[in-house]
Design a protein around this motif. Structure first.
Motif, short mmCIF file in Angstrom:
data_model
loop_
_atom_site.label_atom_id
_atom_site.label_comp_id
_atom_site.label_asym_id
_atom_site.label_seq_id
_atom_site.Cartn_x
_atom_site.Cartn_y
_atom_site.Cartn_z
N LEU A 69 0.81 -1.22 0.00
CA LEU A 69 0.00 0.00 0.00
C LEU A 69 0.85 1.27 0.00
N LYS A 70 1.98 1.25 0.69
CA LYS A 70 2.86 2.43 0.71
C LYS A 70 3.45 2.68 -0.67
N ALA A 71 3.83 1.62 -1.35
CA ALA A 71 4.40 1.76 -2.70
C ALA A 71 3.33 2.27 -3.66
N LEU A 72 2.09 1.80 -3.51
CA LEU A 72 1.00 2.28 -4.36
C LEU A 72 0.73 3.75 -4.08
N ALA A 73 0.74 4.15 -2.82
CA ALA A 73 0.54 5.56 -2.47
C ALA A 73 1.62 6.42 -3.12
N HIS A 74 2.84 5.97 -3.06
CA HIS A 74 3.95 6.72 -3.68
C HIS A 74 3.74 6.83 -5.19
N LEU A 109 -10.60 3.59 -14.18
CA LEU A 109 -9.88 4.05 -12.99
C LEU A 109 -8.39 4.05 -13.28
N ARG A 110 -7.67 4.91 -12.57
CA ARG A 110 -6.21 4.88 -12.72
C ARG A 110 -5.72 3.50 -12.31
N THR A 111 -4.87 2.94 -13.15
CA THR A 111 -4.43 1.56 -12.97
C THR A 111 -2.91 1.50 -12.88
N PHE A 112 -2.44 0.65 -11.98
CA PHE A 112 -1.01 0.42 -11.78
C PHE A 112 -0.75 -1.08 -11.86
N SER A 148 0.06 2.51 -15.47
CA SER A 148 1.44 2.86 -15.15
C SER A 148 2.12 1.63 -14.56
N TRP A 149 3.41 1.47 -14.88
CA TRP A 149 4.20 0.41 -14.25
C TRP A 149 4.72 0.95 -12.93
N ALA A 150 4.69 0.15 -11.88
CA ALA A 150 5.23 0.56 -10.59
C ALA A 150 5.54 -0.68 -9.76
N ALA A 151 6.55 -0.57 -8.92
CA ALA A 151 6.93 -1.68 -8.04
C ALA A 151 5.98 -1.67 -6.84
N ILE A 152 4.78 -2.24 -7.04
CA ILE A 152 3.73 -2.20 -6.00
C ILE A 152 3.47 -3.56 -5.36
#
Length: 156
Positions: A69-74, A109-112, A148-152
């Motif tokens: 959740l912290k990585a997603l918030a970032h 919705l915004r997607t990661f 978006s790509w993200a390390a989540i």
């Protein structure tokens, strides 16, 4: 045919639908899919909804771990992120929990997507109902969802 599969057909995206006999008592829908379809767990992804400062977000992470959740918030530029209410997730996406697909949702919705998928040639996500996954290229999923790509993802 689910909205997810209809979208893939309409956009002429290479994919393969993979049905399996869903057990309603399975403790993890994603791990069940990997097991019953004999797929590597690191290539099977679950679709989760989270709420970030009042905005609903879609997070696509490997079933072998959990959402950070912290990585997603970032990644989302939010102060606080928490898991969305399941009823709200179903209402907004048009899918039932355990069968939420990142594709063909009622509202965009915004997607990661967890960045681990970028190196894969194929990945597997829910096709929009319990007992049905779809195989597709990660880049196709990213483009269709404008994600978006993200390390989540977090390994448990």
């Amino acid at each position: 045919m689910t909205p997810a599969l209809k979208l893939l057909e309409k956009q002429r995206i290479a994919h393969r639908a993979l049905p399996y006999a869903h057990d309603p008592n399975a403790p993890s829908y994603g791990l069940e899919a990997a097991q019953k379809l004999n797929l590597p767990v690191e290539q099977v992804f679950k679709t989760l909804l989270a709420e970030a400062d009042g905005e609903l977000l879609v997070a696509v992470v490997p079933v072998s771990g959990s959402l950070d959740l912290k990585a997603l918030a970032h990644a989302a530029g939010a102060k606080k992120v928490q898991m969305a209410n399941p009823q709200q997730a179903e209402k907004v996406t048009g899918y039932r929990v355990g069968g939420i697909s990142p594709l063909g949702q009622k509202k965009r919705l915004r997607t990661f997507i967890d960045s681990s998928a970028q190196a894969m040639t194929q990945m597997y996500v829910s096709a929009g109902k319990r007992g049905l996954d779809v195989e597709l290229a990660p880049q196709a999923l990213q483009q269709l969802c404008q994600a978006s790509w993200a390390a989540i993802g977090r390994n448990d």
